[in-house]
Scaffold this motif. Structure first.
Motif, PDB file in Angstrom:
ATOM      1  N   LYS A   1       0.831  -1.209   0.000  1.00 37.40           N
ATOM      2  CA  LYS A   1       0.000   0.000   0.000  1.00 37.40           C
ATOM      3  C   LYS A   1       0.863   1.256   0.000  1.00 37.40           C
ATOM      4  O   LYS A   1       0.549   2.240  -0.684  1.00 37.40           O
ATOM      5  N   LEU A   2       1.942   1.228   0.767  1.00 37.81           N
ATOM      6  CA  LEU A   2       2.852   2.380   0.786  1.00 37.81           C
ATOM      7  C   LEU A   2       3.493   2.587  -0.582  1.00 37.81           C
ATOM      8  O   LEU A   2       3.615   3.725  -1.065  1.00 37.81           O
ATOM      9  N   ARG A   3       3.903   1.494  -1.195  1.00 33.03           N
ATOM     10  CA  ARG A   3       4.518   1.603  -2.527  1.00 33.03           C
ATOM     11  C   ARG A   3       3.527   2.198  -3.530  1.00 33.03           C
ATOM     12  O   ARG A   3       3.875   3.108  -4.311  1.00 33.03           O
ATOM     13  N   GLU A   4       2.290   1.722  -3.486  1.00 34.05           N
ATOM     14  CA  GLU A   4       1.274   2.234  -4.407  1.00 34.05           C
ATOM     15  C   GLU A   4       0.940   3.685  -4.104  1.00 34.05           C
ATOM     16  O   GLU A   4       0.699   4.480  -5.016  1.00 34.05           O
ATOM     17  N   ARG A   5       0.944   4.023  -2.819  1.00 36.46           N
ATOM     18  CA  ARG A   5       0.685   5.416  -2.429  1.00 36.46           C
ATOM     19  C   ARG A   5       1.788   6.332  -2.975  1.00 36.46           C
ATOM     20  O   ARG A   5       1.520   7.487  -3.355  1.00 36.46           O
ATOM     21  N   ALA A   6       3.003   5.835  -3.037  1.00 33.72           N
ATOM     22  CA  ALA A   6       4.127   6.616  -3.566  1.00 33.72           C
ATOM     23  C   ALA A   6       4.139   6.634  -5.092  1.00 33.72           C
ATOM     24  O   ALA A   6       4.953   7.343  -5.699  1.00 33.72           O
ATOM     25  N   GLY A   7       3.257   5.852  -5.712  1.00 35.90           N
ATOM     26  CA  GLY A   7       3.194   5.810  -7.166  1.00 35.90           C
ATOM     27  C   GLY A   7       4.369   5.093  -7.798  1.00 35.90           C
ATOM     28  O   GLY A   7       4.775   5.429  -8.919  1.00 35.90           O
ATOM     29  N   LEU A   8       4.906   4.114  -7.100  1.00 35.02           N
ATOM     30  CA  LEU A   8       6.100   3.411  -7.582  1.00 35.02           C
ATOM     31  C   LEU A   8       5.765   1.999  -8.039  1.00 35.02           C
ATOM     32  O   LEU A   8       4.924   1.317  -7.439  1.00 35.02           O
ATOM     33  N   SER A   9       6.437   1.566  -9.081  1.00 31.85           N
ATOM     34  CA  SER A   9       6.350   0.163  -9.481  1.00 31.85           C
ATOM     35  C   SER A   9       7.212  -0.663  -8.535  1.00 31.85           C
ATOM     36  O   SER A   9       8.000  -0.108  -7.740  1.00 31.85           O
ATOM     37  N   VAL A  10       7.089  -1.973  -8.618  1.00 34.41           N
ATOM     38  CA  VAL A  10       7.924  -2.835  -7.776  1.00 34.41           C
ATOM     39  C   VAL A  10       9.396  -2.572  -8.059  1.00 34.41           C
ATOM     40  O   VAL A  10      10.212  -2.442  -7.135  1.00 34.41           O
ATOM     41  N   GLY A  11       9.733  -2.456  -9.341  1.00 35.84           N
ATOM     42  CA  GLY A  11      11.134  -2.229  -9.695  1.00 35.84           C
ATOM     43  C   GLY A  11      11.654  -0.899  -9.190  1.00 35.84           C
ATOM     44  O   GLY A  11      12.766  -0.820  -8.648  1.00 35.84           O
ATOM     45  N   ASP A  12      10.868   0.164  -9.367  1.00 35.18           N
ATOM     46  CA  ASP A  12      11.300   1.491  -8.913  1.00 35.18           C
ATOM     47  C   ASP A  12      11.450   1.530  -7.396  1.00 35.18           C
ATOM     48  O   ASP A  12      12.412   2.106  -6.868  1.00 35.18           O
ATOM     49  N   ALA A  13      10.488   0.946  -6.695  1.00 33.87           N
ATOM     50  CA  ALA A  13      10.552   0.945  -5.230  1.00 33.87           C
ATOM     51  C   ALA A  13      11.747   0.134  -4.742  1.00 33.87           C
ATOM     52  O   ALA A  13      12.424   0.513  -3.783  1.00 33.87           O
ATOM     53  N   ALA A  14      12.003  -0.983  -5.405  1.00 32.15           N
ATOM     54  CA  ALA A  14      13.145  -1.822  -5.019  1.00 32.15           C
ATOM     55  C   ALA A  14      14.460  -1.060  -5.190  1.00 32.15           C
ATOM     56  O   ALA A  14      15.331  -1.104  -4.308  1.00 32.15           O
TER      57      ALA A  14
END
Length: 296
Positions: A20-33
């Motif tokens: 949920k935090l990753r989606e809230r930040a508007g990041l894909s899995v790759g970008d967040a990683a």
């Protein structure tokens, strides 16, 4: 560290909150990683509850999501660090995961709201009542499992007399009070137990009378489990005999509203200290005494 084959609810919940935090930040899995200095598959496993996440990496994600809710951030970090071990751990090879998840959730709760339609709430059951209820769910070859299930239920009850007990509000449908599980003596002692436990300052017990069944009966039993940070709350719903855990905020809100409505429709709470002359309206204690009288 290897991946968890069967993550607990707490571990899955941590992963869900990370997603949920990753989606809230508007990041894909790759970008967040990349932001957290890890590989995409690792983050995917974190979000699935199969592995943990270092606190410093979680902090980077919280910053990216602009999460300034410090109590939530601290609680989430604690959720990720928690070992999940407790008194319930010794039952891991005997009882199902749902039992262990419930005990762990209750151990962290500050408020518990429980509605029961057909049974006395587990946290309020006597040994004999719990034995009678569990007797129908296990055949003779599983006697040891049944005995440990009863023991487990009684150990759960210790949170009500712990040093820092949660506030416990139970609403019980009258139908649950009239089914003689285990016979007359067992039910008599169980009803007396309800009155005894209602003396605890943090325990509230209400009864929904049969006469209001059309307005107040709910389709299934449920418990709203609220930890110190309400955003990490959970609902346990017993649907068709299967326990399900929900963490969607809207679902939790819906159950909270249902519980509030049930509380309004139920009789006033049991008050063992009320004198007969001081009771000017029908209440939960009076109804329990009415049911109890023929059993004495």
């Amino acid at each position: 560290m290897g991946l968890r084959a069967n993550p607990s609810y707490r571990q899955r919940r941590f992963g869900s909150e990370v997603r949920k935090l990753r989606e809230r930040a508007g990041l894909s899995v790759g970008d967040a990683a990349r932001l957290m200095g890890m590989h995409g598959p690792h983050l995917s496993n974190v979000e699935a509850g199969r592995t943990s996440l270092a606190p410093e990496r979680l902090e980077r994600l919280l910053e990216a999501a602009e999460c300034t809710n410090t109590p939530f951030a601290d609680a989430l970090a604690s959720l990720g660090r928690d070992s999940g071990k407790g008194w319930w751990s010794v039952y891991r090879n005997v009882l199902g995961a749902s039992h262990l998840d419930l005990a762990e959730l209750e151990s962290q709760a500050v408020v518990l709201r429980n509605y029961e339609l057909l049974f006395i709430p587990g946290l309020l059951q006597t040994f004999d009542y719990a034995t009678a209820v569990h007797g129908g769910g296990y055949d003779e070859s599983m006697r040891e499992v049944r005995e440990q299930a009863v023991e487990f239920r009684l150990r759960r009850q210790q949170i009500l007399t712990s040093a820092r007990p949660p506030t416990f509000h139970a609403i019980i449908h009258e139908a649950a009070l009239r089914v003689l599980y285990g016979g007359r003596e067992v039910m008599r002692d169980q009803l007396l137990r309800l009155i005894e436990l209602s003396r605890l300052p943090h325990v509230t017990i209400q009864v929904v009378p049969l006469e209001d069944e059309g307005r107040a009966a709910f389709i299934h039993a449920f418990m709203v489990i609220q930890p110190q940070v309400a955003e990490l709350g959970t609902v346990l719903a017993d649907q068709l005999g299967t326990a399900q855990l929900f963490d969607d905020p809207q679902v939790i809100s819906d159950y909270e509203h249902s519980f509030a409505r049930l509380s309004e429709l139920a009789l006033p709470p049991i008050d063992p200290g009320a004198t007969p002359e001081g009771r000017t309206v029908k209440d939960s204690l009076g109804l329990i005494q009415h049911i109890l009288y023929p059993l004495l």
